[in-house]
Structures are given as structure tokens and as C-alpha cells.
Design an enzyme around this catalytic site. Structure first.
Site, PDB file in Angstrom:
ATOM      1  N   THR A 138       0.860  -1.180   0.000  1.00  0.00           N
ATOM      2  CA  THR A 138       0.000   0.000   0.000  1.00  0.00           C
ATOM      3  C   THR A 138       0.893   1.224   0.000  1.00  0.00           C
ATOM      4  O   THR A 138       1.899   1.260   0.716  1.00  0.00           O
ATOM      5  CB  THR A 138      -0.881   0.056   1.262  1.00  0.00           C
ATOM      6  OG1 THR A 138      -0.025   0.119   2.401  1.00  0.00           O
ATOM      7  CG2 THR A 138      -1.762  -1.153   1.374  1.00  0.00           C
ATOM      8  N   GLU A 149      -5.606  -4.159   1.838  1.00  0.00           N
ATOM      9  CA  GLU A 149      -5.541  -5.063   3.000  1.00  0.00           C
ATOM     10  C   GLU A 149      -6.732  -6.020   3.082  1.00  0.00           C
ATOM     11  O   GLU A 149      -6.782  -6.870   3.963  1.00  0.00           O
ATOM     12  CB  GLU A 149      -5.503  -4.241   4.306  1.00  0.00           C
ATOM     13  CG  GLU A 149      -4.218  -3.454   4.521  1.00  0.00           C
ATOM     14  CD  GLU A 149      -4.231  -2.076   3.876  1.00  0.00           C
ATOM     15  OE1 GLU A 149      -5.045  -1.855   2.943  1.00  0.00           O
ATOM     16  OE2 GLU A 149      -3.442  -1.210   4.286  1.00  0.00           O
ATOM     17  N   LYS A 176     -10.606  17.577  14.302  1.00  0.00           N
ATOM     18  CA  LYS A 176     -11.163  17.390  15.647  1.00  0.00           C
ATOM     19  C   LYS A 176     -11.299  18.744  16.324  1.00  0.00           C
ATOM     20  O   LYS A 176     -10.342  19.297  16.834  1.00  0.00           O
ATOM     21  CB  LYS A 176     -10.294  16.436  16.444  1.00  0.00           C
ATOM     22  CG  LYS A 176     -10.334  15.051  15.810  1.00  0.00           C
ATOM     23  CD  LYS A 176      -9.532  14.011  16.537  1.00  0.00           C
ATOM     24  CE  LYS A 176      -9.637  12.695  15.767  1.00  0.00           C
ATOM     25  NZ  LYS A 176      -8.789  11.645  16.316  1.00  0.00           N
ATOM     26  N   TRP A 202     -15.914  15.646  15.668  1.00  0.00           N
ATOM     27  CA  TRP A 202     -15.246  15.399  14.396  1.00  0.00           C
ATOM     28  C   TRP A 202     -15.937  16.135  13.248  1.00  0.00           C
ATOM     29  O   TRP A 202     -17.157  16.109  13.132  1.00  0.00           O
ATOM     30  CB  TRP A 202     -15.228  13.903  14.080  1.00  0.00           C
ATOM     31  CG  TRP A 202     -14.339  13.089  14.977  1.00  0.00           C
ATOM     32  CD1 TRP A 202     -13.779  13.474  16.154  1.00  0.00           C
ATOM     33  CD2 TRP A 202     -13.928  11.736  14.763  1.00  0.00           C
ATOM     34  NE1 TRP A 202     -13.038  12.464  16.678  1.00  0.00           N
ATOM     35  CE2 TRP A 202     -13.121  11.371  15.862  1.00  0.00           C
ATOM     36  CE3 TRP A 202     -14.164  10.786  13.747  1.00  0.00           C
ATOM     37  CZ2 TRP A 202     -12.539  10.108  15.965  1.00  0.00           C
ATOM     38  CZ3 TRP A 202     -13.601   9.536  13.856  1.00  0.00           C
ATOM     39  CH2 TRP A 202     -12.786   9.192  14.955  1.00  0.00           C
TER      40      TRP A 202
END
Lengths: 542, 542
Positions: free
Chosen positions: A185, A330, A439, A444
């Protein structure tokens, strides 16, 4: 007490054996790198993969050896995968879009023993192959006639090299957990991390994606993976297509709208798959030429979020079903697919697009949850977003060499690094990358939602939102935009445009105009660079 | 080198976890044994299965214990399967159509620890349960109100018993190779043999049969397994249906045409499955009432060969696709399915029926071959028949207690005991049982083909063909027939009717007329009894 059923390891060569036995004459059509369309079959694929496995062994390659490939989607590349796996080796796909020094780093990290390479990539390989000491053999995926002059170690043309084997070979008997493939990745920060697919994961994943509510692949389909084999394990299509015996169309190196259209049309492709950028090119080509898609039934779209307008166009103008999907290298790589559950199947218009805009739900084999920073599981209410975590039979348990340990917890969950919410129907929607989320006072804010909103303004070409330090709120959003050529939109006009479309406290504290936004080699916005650049930015609210 | 993917055992409880998480409100509709239609959901199924597992443990049952069920297809029976598996137990389905002494033999052989039983079967269980010493608990699948008086050991009503658990339970963590279920095959000769399904085999088999070219099961489907759960693992539908989240309709004890039709119609069933006899009853009901099947898309037919006329009727009169399938209890149980490969998909009329008459081809996960008596593999030419042998991830490796060793060879092939040919397209057709095939001068004659031919005569009610000793040819066919009431067809007329429709040397050497042909408890012709009866038969040709 154990069951009394047969040992029948889930090995990838069984896919090929099945394809040969039950669908031996089914075609594989490739646009070759040399130019012409080449036709082969599952029977020939298996014969040539057997030769390839035998030939690799004769060159001294052994079980567990990583064998790199740097190649487009063609039958030869597929032969290489199955031949490598069949002798117990590990196919390791290299992404030609990475920077050369990244590829060198990856090859050295994997200790690749050999390299299969397309003609296209010879110039770059000539440059960097010397920096990879482990490579003992370079096999150029062409014939003697097209073989270029080269200084590469033990370089041979594929067809000559393969011609020295007779194919009298037995697939290596392997543990189903043995390594089959490898893909790194390319994060936007840190070194690339190697994912190692097992035979078992490849086989189970192929069954999973072929199911009716996933990609729904049948022997009667013609499947064209436009998504490259070097991108996230080809979304599993290099295994699932032969498993079901569908006709396989491989687009080679030509990725423009006209070339893709030509294959969709002449080969009567029914299912295809790629990232949104590619489909943008196809849709432009169709609009310019007035052409239609009479054979295509389904298009898989993933890699980044599929814009609502794209789904609408495929569906309304071309009668093609969009399956919006999400996954990760993944995850072998599919995580969710946006097919319709029964409660949605009769939806039309905007209500249907509301569902289609999400990345879909997890099939059997994938578990998912969203959590807050304290790992508390959040509700599936379609709005509360948190870290997306996954488990499953084809999800990585670790990275090669032990990198990225912090992404795996003791209960087996893998932290995807994505931020998402899941609705009551089980449909997941990515709202951000965890490291990009802002944040603000413990709450969030999704940078991606703000970016999408900003680029919705007709004067904006591109937008990025990052968090900038703030003495009271810890972090507040800064909007960085590139105006379209000749447009002169102001900070205040842009903010008023956005006002009312997100919660008030999400609105960026400032807007800054730039001429260019930096990108990674694979085209993603390089937020780490922006964060460095604007580290000392002074917000007017602070 | 091993892959770096997660340990994610293929346990059956994961099917239920997935169904609850992604399809929790999807309905399970049962015709209860007490009478009324009962509606539940995957969410409730999981809750009640958790209670059931907990309750079994509280009664002292442990991992590996065989827990018998003697019950119709209902949600309660399904709860029992998943609850038993979830605590590590082994569901052991008993076939109520067997003779009581066979059931007693089977229960003693399996050493069943408990029994879940439907009200229907209480009278027979009362009679024979005393002969099974291992059974410590009988749970009657009903509520307190319907609980009958009984002398059975520790008998309780299911709902009362289950009500004592709160469901605060974690599924037992098991090896995926652990035993999950058990089903005995009732051969026409010898003792029944126990097949032990593993969790892994159940899960892989469910994925296999759900695939588009197998049964093609989607969350948007409504599936009604008419095939009983006590028959060959319910053809895998008790796992595959919750896995995909389809609505599940359970027909309970009422198997007549009108009752089956009622559920097909009111519940809008799209996929159903059963043996030909059942569909004969449905088709008769439809013809008598003039009713149609507007919702049904597919009917799976197996257990014995599906007559061509039945396929034609479903297809032409009701627009329902027949999927002719073959399998065995030993195969979890699906072996082949007759969906259309691309080269056949546009066939119509008789040519289409020619393909549909065969039992279909093996999906990924099943390997098959036909061999002669010396285990030499025969060609796939659609006519050379031999012993059908199979391998696969859901095929038995042995029988419980080591019976029937001769059916498994050292290369892992299981001899099905069937005789078949396979054509160039991979489609298999059963021509006989190996022990029924007639070996005349070293060549094989199919008893089933001769029987089918004989019953094709309008005066014949039933026919059986057996081999009778012959001094020159070793064996020659004897045709044993039952005439239809009031019909008087002669030996010579029947043989002339058959002449020209099979190779000359296949024609029976004699015909004998009987008033009745003996059958097994499950309705198969009992050829062993016929062979005994006609052991000393003197053929006119000898």
C-alpha cells in the site's frame, strides 16, 4: 469431535483446474502491449501457467520466493500470476505509477527474486533495476521478435523462455494458508506496507465477490477488469472470473475512453470495474460520439467515492447498473458493495441515488464496525461517524515485516484508517480518512464533506480541507481552493455558498486561494504536504 | 512462507451473526406444526439460538454431543440446528420415513444425547425412545399449551425449556473442522452410514450453492426449502438462505399440492427446492385449479431424476426455470446443477430440454470423474458411462465409525455408487446405480434406462430391471413390470415397443409380470429384494 469431510485446500491452482475442466474453451481476450488483440482460453491459460511454473523451478526459483510483476492486464500477466502461485511462489505486483525510488524500496523490502515486465516499462526498469540486488532474472512479457536490447540481468523474452518448458508439471501441494500474492500500500505518509495474500484468502474472496448480491458473476458474463492487476489485487477479478468461467477481456495498456469503449462494444462486455476517473473518460467519449452501451449490464466503481452524477448517468442514459464498492489492498480487497437489499429494490430517482451514493454493505466474510477514539462501538444510524474497523477471512492480520502494528487490535480488528458511518440498513459511507478528520473541541468534522461541498461551486476547480491548530478548539478547518481559470470568487462568497449545507460549526474558519494543490503519485491530495505548508497558519478566529 | 491474513474460522454461527447484522428484520415464515403461520426474523432466530445453546449447556450437554432432531421444516427446527452448533454440538437429523428399528439403530450408533421432536412424531418416539439409552432429554417442539402427556425421559415443551435461558451467551469458539451436523444414508443394503458435516464444509457449501450459476440466491429472493431438513442436510438451504439474507419460508408438515401452492403464492416465493414427487403433486394441483405461479422464478429438482415432461411443464406452462441438480448426503449434498453455460443459453425447445435432462455440471469446489472397473478415467463424450467419483471441500472423507471404507480411495476420491456419463460440455447424467448396472459380457447395461423406457409404455405402471445370472454373458437383464389396472399388455408387445430405442443387445432377455414391486422406506425400488426373489430365474435365452 471433528467433521469427517475431505481435506481440500483452498489453493489458487484449483481455480484454474476448474476453469479448464468446466470452461476450457471460454475465451480470454487481451489487447496486447505490442498492439493486436490476442485470443486465448482457460485451457491455454492453464497449459501456459504449468509451463511457467516448471520454467521458474528450472531457473532455481523456489516455494516462497517473491516474483515481481510490472505489467498491464493481459493474458500473459495472468499466466504469470497462476504460474508463480502454482510453483509455490508469491506474485508481487508493482505499481508503475509510483515514484521509481518507492518501487526500488518496495522491491528491496520484498527481496524480489525475479521480475516479469511489460515492454512499456523497460525504460524505467533499466534505470532502477540495478538498485535491487535480489533480482536474478528479468522476463520481458513479449516474444523474440519484439525483444528490445537491454542491459538487464539475465533478461529473456517471455515466449522464448516459456518455450523451453513442456508443461509436464504438477502444481505444488501447498498449505492453503501459504502466501500467494503480495501488494504494497502506498500511504501518503511513511513507508509502503506489504500485504501478503494467502491462497485461502484469494479463493474465499473470489467466491464472496462472485455471489449474486456482490458482483453477481456468471459463466454467461463477459468480464473486463479495467482496474489494473497492480491495483489492489485486481479487486479479486483475476480469481473470480476464471472461477465462474466467464469470458475475460483484458484491456492492456490503453486506458483512454475510445479504447475502453471499443472493447466493451466488440467483445460485448457485461461486467466491468474501475475507478471513477476512468469512467469519466468513458462517459466523455460516449457523449462526444453519441455511442451507447447495449451489452454492458454492471459497472463496479471503487477506489474513490463514485460521484452521484456518474451513477445517475450510467443508470439513466445508458441503462447500466452502478455497483458502488469500497475496499482496501488489506482486504483482498473488497469490503462493501452497494447492491440493493429487498427494502430498497423498488426505489427510484433521488431516493435510489441516496442509497447508491453510499459504499454499500459487507457481504458474508466481512465484519465491520465504527468506533470512537476510545474504541467504543457507535450506532448504525447513518450519521454518527467513527473509525471504520473490519475483520474477515480475507482481511490482513499484519503487514510484511511487522510494520503498522498499531492498526491491528487484540480482538482481530483491523483499523482501516477510514472514517465512516453505517445506516440502519447496514450501508456504509466513507466520510473521511482518519488522519484528515478535523477534531474541533472533541467533535469530528469531515474534511471530505467540506471539500465536496466547495467543489460543488461552479467557480472552484479543486478543494482541500485541513485542520489548523486553534487555541480554543484544538483544531479548526482551513479550506484551500484552486479557482477555475478566469473565475474570481471571493472568500465570503464561497463561505455563504456553503452556509446552511453543513452544521454551522463545520464551516471553515478561513479560505485560502492557491494555484495548485499537491498530489501523490497515484493522484490523491497530499494532505501531509498541505499540513506542513500551513502549519503556522494564523486563523482569523484565533 | 505463509500469507498474513486473519484467522477467521468458517463456523456456522458466523452465518447467523451476519444474517442478524445485515438482514436482521428479514422474515422467516413457518407453517407451524400446531397449525398457524408463524412469523419470525433472522434477529429472533439468532436470539433464540443463543438461548438454546445456553440452555443445552445448562442441561449438561457438551461440545461434540450428538443432539438428534426429528422434525419438519420450521423456524424452531432451524433454531435447534444453530443453537446445537453454536454450543459445539452436532445436529443429527432423523428421517421419520425410515422404519422405527432403523431409527433406533441410527440413534444408538450415533449415541444421541438428546432429541428435539415435533408433535407429529410423538407417538412413534414414545414407542422406540426406550430402546435408545443415550438420550437424556426429549424436547418437544411446542409450547406448554400444546404439550402432550408423555412418558419420555425428562420431556419438556420447547418454549418452556427455552424460556429459562436469557441468551447471554457467546458462541463456542471452534476449529472450523469441528463436527457441525450428522446425517445417515439409508442404503438399500447394509446398515445406514453416518456422514459428519464440519462447520467448514457447511459454510463453503453454502457459498458454493448461492453462486449465480448454482442456485443464484440473493437477499431479494424468498426461498422455500420444501426438501426436508432431515433429507440430505436440506440441500444446504438452511445455511445458504440466512447467509444471503433471503426471506425464508418453511412449509412445516403439510406437503400436499394445495398447501405448498398456498405458501408459494401468499409468501411470493421466488426459489424453491424438492424431489420430483412433490412437484408432481403441485403440478396436479395447478392443473386442477387453473392456478399460476406468478412469483416463482426457479425450482430446484433433485433426489431422483427430473422427468423431461416436468421440466417442460414448469418452463412452458408456468415460466419457471427448472434447475436439475444431483447430490448425495455425502456431499453436503450438492454435486452438480443444470444451469446453462454460455454455449447453451440461447437453446430452445427440445435442444434445451436435452441439456436440462442431464443433472448439470460441477461448480467450483466439486471435482468429478467417471472411471471403469479398473479405475481408468473415461472420456467426457456424453455416452461412455462408468463409476462416478467425486472430490471436494464438502465431500465426505469417511463414514462415522469407519464404515464403508471401500468407497474412498487413496487419492481422496469418493465412489458415489452412481453410474454416469459426462459430456464434452461438462454436463453429467446419472445412468444407474453401480450395483444395479447389468454387466453383460464385460459391457454395461443401464437398468434405469430400460426402466424409463418400459414405463414410457401407456400400459405399464412401474418397472424394475435386474441382472440375472447367464451362463454365456455372466448377466442378462430381466424386466419386472406392474401393469396398470385393467391393462393386458404381453411380453412380446412390450419388447417390440422397446426395440430400436436402445442398443439391440440391451433388450431384456425376458419380461415377468408382478402385482407389486418392493420399495424401501424412502420409496426407492428395493432391488436387493428383487435379486433375491429372482435369484434362480431361468432365462429363456440360457
Amino acid at each position: 469431535m471433528l467433521g469427517l469431510m475431505q481435506e481440500w485446500p483452498l489453493s489458487c491452482h484449483k481455480i484454474l483446474d476448474h476453469a479448464e475442466r468446466q470452461h476450457g474453451n471460454r475465451e480470454i481476450v487481451s489487447r496486447s502491449v505490442e498492439g493486436p488483440i490476442v485470443r486465448t482460453s482457460y485451457r491455454e491459460l492453464r497449459e501456459r501457467a504449468l509451463k511457467l511454473a516448471q520454467r521458474l523451478e528450472r531457473d532455481g526459483f523456489r516455494e516462497g520466493d517473491r516474483i515481481a510483476t510490472l505489467a498491464w492486464n493481459t493474458a500473459r500477466h495472468l499466466e504469470a500470476w497462476y504460474g508463480i502461485m502454482g510453483m509455490g511462489g508469491v506474485y508481487h505486483t508493482l505499481n508503475p505509477r509510483l515514484f521509481p525510488d518507492q518501487v526500488v524500496w518496495i522491491m528491496n523490502h520484498a527481496e524480489d527474486q525475479a521480475l516479469f515486465v511489460d515492454l512499456t516499462f523497460m525504460p524505467i526498469v533499466e534505470k532502477y533495476c540495478g538498485a535491487v540486488g535480489s533480482v536474478r532474472r528479468v522476463i520481458v512479457l513479449t516474444d523474440a521478435e519484439h525483444m528490445p536490447e537491454t542491459s538487464l540481468p539475465q533478461a529473456v523474452s517471455y515466449e522464448e523462455w516459456l518455450g523451453e518448458a513442456d508443461g509436464d508439471y504438477q502444481w505444488k501441494a501447498l498449505d492453503e494458508h501459504a502466501a500467494a500474492g503480495m501488494c504494497y500500500t502506498s500511504g501518503t505518509t511513511g513507508d509502503p506496507k506489504g500485504v501478503v495474500y494467502s491462497h485461502r484468502a484469494n479463493v474465499l474472496h473470489a467466491m464472496m465477490i462472485a455471489m449474486p448480491d456482490a458482483m453477481g458473476l456468471s459463466s454467461r458474463d463477459t468480464v473486463m477488469p479495467v482496474v489494473p492487476m497492480f491495483h489492489a489485487n485486481c479487486w479479486g477479478l483475476a480469481q473470480a472470473t476464471p472461477m465462474v468461467g466467464a469470458k475475460l477481456v483484458m484491456p492492456g495498456s490503453r486506458m483512454d475512453g475510445a479504447s475502453i469503449y471499443e472493447l466493451l462494444d466488440t467483445e460485448k462486455v457485461t461486467v466491468t470495474a474501475a475507478v471513477p476517473t476512468l469512467w469519466l473518460m468513458l462517459l466523455q467519449h460516449l457523449e462526444e460520439t453519441g455511442k451507447k452501451l447495449p451489452y454492458l449490464k454492471k459497472v463496479l466503481i471503487g477506489g474513490s467515492a463514485c460521484p452521484r452524477a456518474m451513477t445517475r448517468k450510467f443508470q439513466d442514459d445508458y441503462d447500466v447498473e452502478v455497483i458502488h464498492a469500497w475496499g482496501m489492498t488489506e482486504m483482498t480487497p473488497v469490503g462493501t458493495l452497494g447492491t440493493m437489499k429487498p427494502q430498497y429494490m423498488d426505489l427510484e430517482g433521488e431516493a435510489r441515488l441516496d442509497v447508491k451514493e453510499k459504499q454499500g454493505y459487507a457481504p458474508f466474510g466481512v465484519e465491520m464496525k465504527v468506533t470512537d477514539d476510545e474504541n467504543r462501538e457507535l450506532d448504525w444510524d447513518g450519521k454518527t461517524f467513527g473509525r471504520l474497523k473490519v475483520r474477515g477471512f480475507a482481511v490482513a492480520a499484519s503487514y510484511y515485516g511487522g510494520a503498522g502494528k498499531e492498526q491491528f487490535d487484540e480482538d482481530g480488528w483491523f483499523d482501516t484508517g477510514d472514517v465512516a458511518h453505517i445506516d440502519a440498513g447496514g450501508y456504509m459511507q466513507i466520510t473521511d480518512r482518519a488522519k484528515d478528520v478535523i477534531k474541533s473541541g472533541g467533535e469530528w468534522i469531515s474534511s471530505i464533506e467540506l471539500e465536496n461541498l466547495a467543489v460543488g461551486h461552479p467557480d472552484i476547480a479543486e478543494a482541500a480541507v485541513i485542520g489548523v491548530p486553534h487555541s480554543r478548539w484544538a483544531e479548526r478547518p482551513l479550506l484551500i481552493v484552486v479557482r477555475k481559470a478566469g473565475r474570481e470568487i471571493s472568500r465570503d462568497d464561497l463561505l455563504s455558498f456553503m452556509n446552511g449545507k453543513v452544521p454551522k460549526w463545520w464551516l471553515p474558519d478561513d479560505v485560502t486561494f492557491v494555484s495548485e494543490i499537491p498530489h501523490t503519485a497515484t493522484g490523491k491530495i497530499l494532505k501531509s504536504a498541505l499540513r506542513r505548508q500551513f502549519r503556522d497558519y494564523k486563523l482569523p478566529t484565533d
